[in-house]
Structures are given as C-alpha cells and as structure tokens.
Motif scaffolding. Structure first.
Motif, short mmCIF file in Angstrom:
data_model
loop_
_atom_site.label_atom_id
_atom_site.label_comp_id
_atom_site.label_asym_id
_atom_site.label_seq_id
_atom_site.Cartn_x
_atom_site.Cartn_y
_atom_site.Cartn_z
N UNK A 331 0.71 -1.26 0.10
CA UNK A 331 -0.02 0.04 -0.08
C UNK A 331 0.94 1.25 -0.07
N UNK A 332 2.27 1.15 -0.10
CA UNK A 332 2.87 2.38 0.11
C UNK A 332 3.68 2.68 -1.14
N UNK A 333 4.01 3.56 -1.43
CA UNK A 333 4.64 4.07 -2.77
C UNK A 333 6.34 3.81 -2.44
N UNK A 334 6.90 3.03 -3.18
CA UNK A 334 8.06 2.73 -2.99
C UNK A 334 9.14 2.98 -4.08
N UNK A 361 9.05 -2.14 -10.13
CA UNK A 361 9.02 -0.98 -8.76
C UNK A 361 9.96 -0.05 -9.56
N UNK A 362 9.43 1.25 -9.38
CA UNK A 362 10.42 2.45 -9.57
C UNK A 362 11.76 2.31 -8.98
N UNK A 363 12.93 2.46 -9.63
CA UNK A 363 14.22 2.13 -9.32
C UNK A 363 15.29 3.02 -9.84
N UNK A 364 16.35 3.47 -8.66
CA UNK A 364 17.28 4.35 -9.04
C UNK A 364 18.39 3.55 -8.60
N UNK A 365 19.54 3.64 -9.70
CA UNK A 365 20.72 3.14 -9.38
C UNK A 365 21.81 4.33 -8.98
N UNK A 366 22.24 4.53 -7.91
CA UNK A 366 23.00 5.59 -7.54
C UNK A 366 24.15 5.30 -6.71
N UNK A 378 15.92 12.61 -7.05
CA UNK A 378 14.89 13.92 -6.61
C UNK A 378 13.79 13.76 -7.49
N UNK A 379 13.78 13.44 -9.03
CA UNK A 379 12.72 13.59 -10.00
C UNK A 379 11.88 12.63 -9.40
N UNK A 380 12.38 11.24 -9.12
CA UNK A 380 11.43 10.25 -8.89
C UNK A 380 10.69 10.32 -7.60
N UNK A 381 11.10 11.20 -6.46
CA UNK A 381 10.64 11.61 -5.57
C UNK A 381 9.29 12.55 -5.88
N UNK A 382 9.62 13.47 -6.64
CA UNK A 382 8.72 14.53 -7.01
C UNK A 382 7.56 13.95 -7.85
N UNK A 384 6.48 10.50 -7.57
CA UNK A 384 5.68 9.68 -6.26
C UNK A 384 5.07 10.48 -5.56
N UNK A 385 5.59 11.92 -5.16
CA UNK A 385 4.61 12.94 -4.37
C UNK A 385 3.48 13.02 -4.84
N UNK A 386 3.31 13.14 -6.35
CA UNK A 386 2.25 13.51 -6.89
C UNK A 386 1.33 14.73 -6.59
N UNK A 387 1.95 15.81 -6.34
CA UNK A 387 1.21 16.94 -5.93
C UNK A 387 0.95 17.63 -7.21
#
Length: 465
Positions: A331-334, A361-366, A378-382, A384-387
């Motif tokens: 139920x959480x965004x990951x 799943x959304x995935x970031x290699x860093x 940063x962009x993935x967080x924005x 996912x926030x879906x504001x």
C-alpha cells in the motif's frame, strides 16, 4: 477578548538590522505619543493621520534618546486588527526592543498573548477564522506549494464557497420550518426537487474538499519518506547526500543507527520529511531491537518508502530483502535505491535490472557516497509525491480542524439525502440541515462561541502575530 492595549515585537527573535514593535488598542496612539518625539517637532502622534509615517526618537523617562525610529500610525478600522494601531520600526538590538516595550508597558500597555493581534482581527470582522488560520500557515510555509495554499486561503476563496453553501442551506431550512407552522394546511414552501439538487451538490463539494486533505496535509507538513534497509547499505550516507550535510553518523560498524533521524528538504517546490531508520537485521542487542521496531513504525507512517539495496551483496540476498520489503510495505509508494554503483560491474547491473521484483518497481541506481544518480532520485521523489499543480482558484483543505468539521457536515448532509429519499418529516430534515450549517460554520468561525476554543486556536500562533 478585553479592551487592553497590547504590544509585542513582531519580527523574529534575535539580532537584525531592523525590528518592528507593534501596538494595538484604544490607547495605542496615546501611549506612543508619550514616548515619541518627531524630528521636525511640528506635530505629535495624537495629530498624525492614519496610514502615515513619522521619523523621530523614542525618549525614556529621563528624556534620553533610546533610538531613532520610524513610527507608522493606523487608525481604526483601517488596520490589521481593526483597532488604532502603531508600528515602531527600530534598530534590531534586543536591548532597544526591550527598552521600547518597557516604556510602552509603563504607559498602560501589556504584552500581547500569542496570536492576539490576529484574534483581534477576527473578532473585529477583518477576517474569518479560516483566513486567520491561514496567516499562521503562511508564516510557517517552507515550500512554494505550502505558500500558495496559504495565500489562496488567506484571500478568502474557501470561506466564500462555504458561506454560499451555508446561506443556501439556511434558506431551505427556514422554508421547511415555515411549513411546520402551517402543518395543518399541508402547504409546501420548500421545493423538494430543488432541495435534493442542492443537497447532492453540497455533498459533492464536501467530498471534494475532504479528499483534498491528503494533498493539503502533505503540502503543509511535508511528505514523510522512510529510508529503510539492512545495516551498512548506505541509508545514513543517502540522508546526508539528500540534505547536503553530515546529519547522520556514517560508520562501517553494523547497527550504528539505533534511532530514527528526521529532517526536512524541499525539491521542486515540494517539501519532504526524510526519516533515516535503524538497519533491519536479527540482533540480540535490546537497544538496536527497539530501533528496528521504530523502523517498522515509521514505515507505517510514511507515504513513500526508499528501500536501499547494497549492490555489492549477492543477487540472492538482494532478491530476498526486496521481496520481503515489498510484502511489509504493502500500500506504500516505493522507490528502490540500488546503492554503491561506483563498485558495480556491468554484469551485476544487468543481473539486477533483470530481477522481477525490481522490474516492477520504480528504481534508482546511484552512489550515495559520490552523488551519482542523485538528480534522478530527486525527480522520482517529485513524481511519487504526485502533488497536482495548484491554481489560484483551487480550494484545498490543509487544516485538520477543517477536515474534521467537513466530515461531520457531510454526515449530516448524507442524513438529509436519506431523509428526503424516505420522505421523513420536515422537522427531522431541518434538524440535519441545521447540523450541517453548524459544522460548516465552525470552519469560518460563524458557529464558534466558546472562548476556550478560540484561545486554543490562536495560542498556536507566534507572539506578535
């Protein structure tokens, strides 16, 4: 609220170039006249017109100059509080500020309570309660989105919509109650079809406002993001990278982080509350075990979860942890973080990208240590926030008190709809309509008569506002 004349420093505590001392009440102008002497000596404060500024000195009881100041006069009702008000712009020395306050108190003023200026503005009809609360939100805004929501509410669009709905409901309940006076004659003053249309419209509006609270609350308080993972996968390093400071202790020793660390950061106008958590592992250490318990508690509270994977570990270990965390964060965004890519071979990267659990799943290699891939996160967080983009005309609920009142109003409205559908007595329909009117009025302050409730609301403000 009494008729005392109040004073307070309205600028932030600390030393700065300029500070503003605010005075409001029926004796504000007279009190300031006693301690102020204009440079040109041609007039006193008593004769100064409203919305004008004078340059002069604050003088103490010995006739000594305390400071050179600008003194602005606002005569009622053309002031923030609706009362006679004076603002003294002095130099920012804490000593000077205290000297001016002491002189004002010696001349009949008292120190203002938290939020008392805005409370007086509300009591004097300069703004309604939802606008008054927007003042506090505006002061506390730490992101572009939060600022825009507070400005929108301060302009009164939310209040206008609620007041319009209340007025229409009041008209109908008045007609229904008029019918009750002529019950023996079986006349109908309130058109039931029109009332049905209105009630259904109000139910849609309240539902929309209630649903907007999730967005409004996230914008106002920040979106909680839990950084989770096993020990030594780079969670604390990631937090430090996100904050661009050494906030969390980083060590090769397993179990270094034993409690949660929370910090706020804004990306793309959206505020995030990042929560670094204790590493998840089997341990006999009681303190570390408590930290791990808190990790799962923070996961429950989070809107977004960042599971961090150490790319240097085996594919089997990574697959097992990723699968487990998906189950535990249902139920959480990951957004999965594959960390330490500076040590990652192309063969290992290809193998990780092929893992089904990561492909879905959304995935970031860093590399949290060196900052590689940070912008993508940063962009993935924005995303996912879906504001949603907030327009000047949007009405979004940000206040928990408003949310609760809307829920109560909607319950009453649903009872009205049920009553109309079942043709129940107008007396009961009228009672439910009046209850809806009452709860809508709680938001703007029209239904609040208890000083304790108002005191609780305004006590959360800062002194001087």
């Amino acid at each position: 609220m009494n008729n005392d004349t109040i004073c307070a420093v309205s600028t932030a505590p600390g030393q700065g170039a300029i500070a503003v001392v605010r005075v409001s009440g029926q004796h504000a102008i007279a009190a300031c006249n006693t301690i102020f002497k204009a440079k040109n000596n041609t007039r006193d404060v008593l004769s100064q017109r409203g919305q004008t500024v004078s340059f002069g000195n604050i003088i103490n009881q010995k006739g000594e100059t305390v400071d050179e100041v600008l003194l602005s006069v606002f005569r009622n009702p053309h002031s923030y509080t609706g009362e006679d008000s004076v603002e003294i712009s002095c130099h920012g020395s804490a000593f000077i500020q205290q000297q001016i306050l002491q002189l004002l108190i010696a001349n009949g003023c008292r120190m203002a309570e938290p939020g008392e200026y805005t409370q007086r503005a509300f009591m004097n009809g300069k703004m309604d309660l939802s606008q008054a609360e927007a003042v506090a939100d505006l002061i506390a805004a730490e992101s572009a989105a939060a600022h825009k929501l507070a400005i929108n509410q301060l302009k009164g669009g939310f209040s206008e919509e609620l007041n319009r709905l209340r007025a229409e409901l009041l008209d109908f309940t008045s007609l229904i109650e008029l019918e009750l006076d002529f019950s023996e004659e079986e006349v109908e003053f309130a058109n039931r079809d029109q009332l049905n249309t209105l009630i259904n419209h109000i139910e849609l509006v309240t539902t929309k406002l209630i649903n907007s609270f999730s967005v409004g609350n996230a914008v106002k308080n920040g979106i909680p993001v839990a950084i989770v993972g096993e020990t030594n996968v780079g969670k604390s390093t990631l937090l430090n990278r996100l904050l661009n400071e050494e906030r969390a202790i980083v060590s090769d020793i397993h179990g270094t982080t034993r409690d949660t660390i929370e910090e706020v950061m804004t990306f793309g106008g959206v505020q995030f509350r990042f929560i670094d958590t204790a590493g998840i592992r089997d341990t006999r250490d009681k303190i570390e075990s408590l930290g791990i318990e808190r990790t799962f508690h923070k996961i429950d509270q989070a809107t977004i979860v960042l599971p961090v994977l150490d790319s240097t570990r085996s594919i089997t270990e990574l697959t097992q942890f990723a699968t487990d965390i998906v189950e535990k964060t249902s139920g959480k965004q990951r957004i999965f973080i594959v960390n330490k890519i500076d040590s990652l071979t192309e063969e290992k990267r290809t193998a990780l990208q092929a893992l089904p659990v990561l492909m879905n799943e959304p995935c970031c290699f860093l590399s949290a240590k060196f900052g590689q891939g940070y912008e993508k996160l940063q962009q993935a967080l924005i995303t996912a926030a879906n504001i949603p983009e907030i327009d000047a005309s949007d009405v979004i609920v940000t206040n928990a008190r408003h949310y609760e009142a809307l829920l109560k109003a909607q319950e009453a409205i649903l009872r009205v709809i049920e009553g109309l559908n079942n043709n129940i007595s107008g007396e009961f329909v009228s009672q439910d309509i009046r209850e809806a009117i009452y709860y809508l009025g709680l938001i703007t302050g029209g239904s609040i008569t208890n000083d304790e409730i108002l005191g609780n609301i305004f006590h959360k403000f800062c002194i001087g506002k």
